[in-house]
Design an enzyme around this catalytic site. Structure first.
Site, short mmCIF file in Angstrom:
data_model
loop_
_atom_site.label_atom_id
_atom_site.label_comp_id
_atom_site.label_asym_id
_atom_site.label_seq_id
_atom_site.Cartn_x
_atom_site.Cartn_y
_atom_site.Cartn_z
N ARG A 92 0.82 -1.22 0.00
CA ARG A 92 0.00 0.00 0.00
C ARG A 92 0.85 1.26 0.00
O ARG A 92 0.42 2.31 -0.44
CB ARG A 92 -0.99 -0.03 1.16
N GLU A 142 6.70 -9.41 15.28
CA GLU A 142 6.26 -10.12 16.49
C GLU A 142 6.85 -11.53 16.55
O GLU A 142 7.16 -12.04 17.62
CB GLU A 142 4.74 -10.23 16.53
#
Length: 173
Positions: free
Chosen positions: A61, A98
Site C-alpha cells: 500500500r 512479532e
C-alpha cells in the site's frame, strides 16, 4: 474531504490477519475517487514544504500512496521491496516482527547522496518498517525530511522508534 470523513471510510476487520487484531482496511478509501484524491492532497500539503526529491514507500500500500504523492509533488518514487524482488545491486535493512525478522531492500543507486527523502507508508504501527526505511535512506547518504502515514495506531507507540524524525499521520487511532 476532512480527515474525519476519510477516517469514516476506513473499515475495521476483526481477527485479521490473526485472532485479536483489528485490521484497518484502507481499500474503501482508496476505491473512492474523491477520498483517494483528498488523501493525496492532505499528504501533499504536509510534504510540499519539506521539498522532497524522493518519496520512499514500502510494498504494497506504500506503493499506492507513495506513487500518487510523488506524482502530485513532481518528485521521484523509490520502492522498498521484500528481499529477492529487485533485479539490481541493492542495500538491505532488517527489522523485528512479532514472530521473527523481515527485511526491506532498495537499489543501491535509488537516489543521490544528499537527496531529501520522505518515508511514506499507509500505517504506522510499531514503527519497525518505518525505521528500516529510515536506515535505508541513511545508508545511501540521503536526508530524511519526514515520515508520513495515512494512519497511525498511536497505542503501539511507533513514533518512539522514529524519535529523531518529523512524523505526521492524517488519521490516528
Amino acid at each position: 474531504m476532512t480527515t474525519d470523513q476519510l477516517k469514516a471510510l476506513v473499515r475495521d476487520v476483526p481477527d485479521f490477519p490473526q485472532e485479536g487484531i483489528v485490521f484497518k482496511d484502507l481499500m474503501p478509501l482508496i476505491g473512492n475517487a474523491d477520498a483517494f484524491r483528498s488523501t493525496i492532497e492532505h499528504l501533499a500539503e504536509w510534504a510540499r514544504p519539506r521539498s522532497p526529491d524522493v518519496i520512499l514507500g514500502a510494498e504494497a500500500r506504500g506503493f499506492i500512496f507513495g506513487g500518487a504523492l510523488a506524482y502530485e509533488l513532481g518528485c521521484g518514487f523509490v520502492p522498498a521491496r521484500k528481499p529477492g524482488k529487485l533485479p539490481w545491486e541493492k542495500i538491505r535493512a532488517t527489522y523485528e516482527l512479532e514472530y521473527g525478522n523481515d527485511s526491506l531492500e532498495i537499489h543501491a543507486d535509488a537516489f543521490a547522496r544528499g537527496a531529501r527523502v520522505i518515508v511514506l507508508d499507509d500505517v504506522l504501527a510499531t514503527g519497525g518498517t518505518a525505521k528500516a526505511k529510515v536506515e535505508l535512506v541513511e545508508q545511501l547518504g540521503g536526508i530524511v525530511v519526514g515520515a508520513l502515514f495515512v494512519i497511525e495506531l498511536a497505542f503501539l507507540h511507533g513514533r518512539e522508534r522514529l524519535a529523531n524524525t518529523d512524523v505526521q499521520a492524517l488519521i490516528a487511532y
